[in-house]
Design an enzyme around this catalytic site. Structure first.
Site, PDB file in Angstrom:
ATOM      1  N   CYS A   1       0.801  -1.224   0.000  1.00 42.51           N
ATOM      2  CA  CYS A   1       0.000   0.000   0.000  1.00 42.51           C
ATOM      3  C   CYS A   1       0.835   1.276   0.000  1.00 42.51           C
ATOM      4  CB  CYS A   1      -0.958  -0.015   1.186  1.00 42.51           C
ATOM      5  SG  CYS A   1      -2.012  -1.474   1.172  1.00 42.51           S
TER       6      CYS A   1
ATOM      7  N   HIS B   1      -2.494   8.164   6.137  1.00 39.30           N
ATOM      8  CA  HIS B   1      -2.725   6.863   5.506  1.00 39.30           C
ATOM      9  C   HIS B   1      -4.116   6.380   5.905  1.00 39.30           C
ATOM     10  CE1 HIS B   1      -1.746   3.112   3.603  1.00 39.30           C
ATOM     11  NE2 HIS B   1      -1.904   2.425   4.729  1.00 39.30           N
TER      12      HIS B   1
ATOM     13  N   GLU C   1      -0.736   5.292  13.557  1.00 40.83           N
ATOM     14  CA  GLU C   1      -0.422   6.518  12.818  1.00 40.83           C
ATOM     15  C   GLU C   1      -0.686   7.750  13.674  1.00 40.83           C
ATOM     16  OE1 GLU C   1      -1.067   8.663   8.464  1.00 40.83           O
ATOM     17  OE2 GLU C   1      -2.421   7.039   9.060  1.00 40.83           O
TER      18      GLU C   1
ATOM     19  N   LYS D   1      -9.350   8.321   2.429  1.00 37.35           N
ATOM     20  CA  LYS D   1      -9.822   6.949   2.186  1.00 37.35           C
ATOM     21  C   LYS D   1     -11.246   6.781   2.698  1.00 37.35           C
ATOM     22  CE  LYS D   1      -5.382   4.450   2.158  1.00 37.35           C
ATOM     23  NZ  LYS D   1      -4.427   5.533   2.474  1.00 37.35           N
TER      24      LYS D   1
ATOM     25  N   HIS E   1      -9.760   2.206  -0.065  1.00 38.34           N
ATOM     26  CA  HIS E   1      -8.310   1.978  -0.066  1.00 38.34           C
ATOM     27  C   HIS E   1      -7.878   1.409  -1.423  1.00 38.34           C
ATOM     28  CE1 HIS E   1      -4.316   1.284   1.030  1.00 38.34           C
ATOM     29  NE2 HIS E   1      -4.450   0.526   2.098  1.00 38.34           N
TER      30      HIS E   1
ATOM     31  N   PHE F   1       1.872  -3.343   3.939  1.00 36.34           N
ATOM     32  CA  PHE F   1       2.209  -4.648   4.511  1.00 36.34           C
ATOM     33  C   PHE F   1       3.697  -4.923   4.301  1.00 36.34           C
ATOM     34  CE2 PHE F   1      -2.127  -7.077   4.176  1.00 36.34           C
ATOM     35  CZ  PHE F   1      -2.687  -6.205   5.091  1.00 36.34           C
TER      36      PHE F   1
END
Length: 418
Positions: free
Chosen positions: A165, A305, A316, A339, A344, A404
């Site tokens: 991502c 994010h 975050e 998002k 996403h 990831f």
């Protein structure tokens, strides 16, 4: 070693919220959700998650020849469309460019899942002799970059980033570095994704990472909200045109913003989860600010994010507090997760959100985090709930992307001045 200044001159989004810069930005500022019931997966193959953020009414033939479209997976078609939109927005005439000075860094996290699934079914049902000879060039992730270079005749540096991502944020950062070093004058930079397929949806659902708020799709993506239950899968692409300042000046290009910082780190912690103290994100943000020569106090907006997962949103938030200190804790720093609207986009998320950060600077507006009805007590920043803030000067904007495997990227843009 050259140290060229790098500016953004073209924006090409293909998303569920809107296609093309104007429609996309209008949707983002209006707080429009692109999430709805899944239509791209047959009903018998749908998982517990039956919602997604699909690009509706996408016609690849607006951007390419029918023969070309047949040889591309959907993620490649999105990339080509986004590149066409970006070129048109930048008013870039490739016939007047030295093609060896125009490059491409376009990535994807998943590549051609749709092609893999369809060709595997043909293999099982009809045998190996019926599989398409175009299977491999349709599914491999670098073919988005390959086709963009072919379509536009870009013969300069050509690469494909794959960092889950964080993919397209790294793509933009890597393209920035290429121009800084003087290795190209113009770069196509971004990512593309088409993951709304039976296998991709089923496996993410099996990992319990997807929201199952099927009865209220538009409310499903709710970053930083205490009732969030996972992210919403999205498809689409985002490509930016980056140029050296000298090249943009020479052709009289409109400059949206200057790119001034890029930081990337690794968590070295877990294949999926970020560490709770947000250490990798924290260091990526510090690295980007250091690269930009800016202090935390100079940042006016952070595009988070913010995926709408329990662990990710909290980590975050902690990282942002560590970087920005009192400003963040006292809610003096606007932070939003777009998002909440787009879903996403996996490997395309970073470049789409970089475009939002750039437009926040150019248009003096800060987009909202929609669906933030009941804030998580552990997520206590100014997330710009529900409604965009207009007529707000944004001199410096930051965009975060984490993937990831512990891949972290942070981009910093600044209002352009001579």
């Amino acid at each position: 070693m050259a140290n060229e200044r790098v500016v953004v001159t073209g924006i090409g989004p293909v998303t569920s919220v809107g296609t093309g810069k104007d429609e996309f930005w209008a949707g983002i500022l209006a707080g429009k959700s692109g999430v709805g019931p899944v239509t791209l997966v047959a009903e018998k193959n749908r998982s517990a998650c039956k919602i997604a953020s699909e690009v509706k009414d996408f016609d690849p033939l607006k951007y390419m020849e029918p023969k070309q479209a047949k040889r591309m997976d959907r993620f490649i078609q999105f990339a080509v469309a986004a590149s066409r939109l970006a070129v048109a927005d930048a008013k870039l005439d490739m016939s007047r460019e030295d093609p060896t000075r125009v490059g491409v860094v376009v990535g994807s996290a998943a590549g051609g899942f749709d092609t893999i699934e369809k060709q595997h079914l043909i293999l099982l049902e009809k045998g190996p002799d019926r599989c398409s000879p175009f299977t491999v060039p349709m599914l491999i992730v670098n073919m988005a970059a390959g086709w963009v270079s072919i379509i536009h005749g870009a013969k300069g540096p050509n690469s494909c980033t794959v960092t889950a991502c964080a993919t397209s944020a790294h793509s933009v950062g890597d393209a920035y570095r290429i121009i800084q070093r003087g290795e190209a004058d113009v770069m196509f930079a971004g990512g593309s994704e088409a993951p709304i397929t039976a296998l991709c949806m089923a496996t993410f659902a099996a990992a319990r990472t997807l929201s199952t708020r099927n009865e209220a799709p538009e409310k499903a993506s709710r970053p930083f909200d205490k009732d969030r239950d996972g992210f919403v899968m999205a498809e689409g692409a985002g490509i930016l045109i980056l140029e050296s300042l000298s090249h943009a000046r020479a052709r009289g290009a409109y400059i949206y913003a200057e790119m001034v910082g890029y930081g990337m780190t690794g968590d070295a912690f877990d294949i999926v989860q970020p560490c709770g103290d947000g250490d990798g994100a924290y260091r990526a943000m510090l690295a980007a600010l250091g690269d930009a020569g800016l202090g935390p106090e100079q940042v006016d907006y952070v595009n988070a994010h913010g995926t709408s997962t329990l662990v990710g949103d909290r980590a975050e938030t902690v990282a942002i507090k560590r970087v920005f200190g009192k400003r963040a804790a006292s809610k003096e720093l606007p932070v939003s997760s777009t998002k909440s609207m787009t879903g996403h986009l996996l490997g395309a998320a970073g470049s789409v959100e970089a475009a939002i950060a750039v437009l926040a600077i150019a248009q003096s507006a800060i987009p909202p985090t929609i669906n933030l009805d009941n804030p998580d007590p552990d997520c206590d920043l100014d997330y710009v709930p529900h409604v965009a803030r207009r007529n707000v000067p944004v001199a410096v904007a930051m965009s975060n992307s984490f993937g990831f495997g512990g891949h972290n990227a942070c981009l910093v843009f600044k209002k352009f001045s001579e």
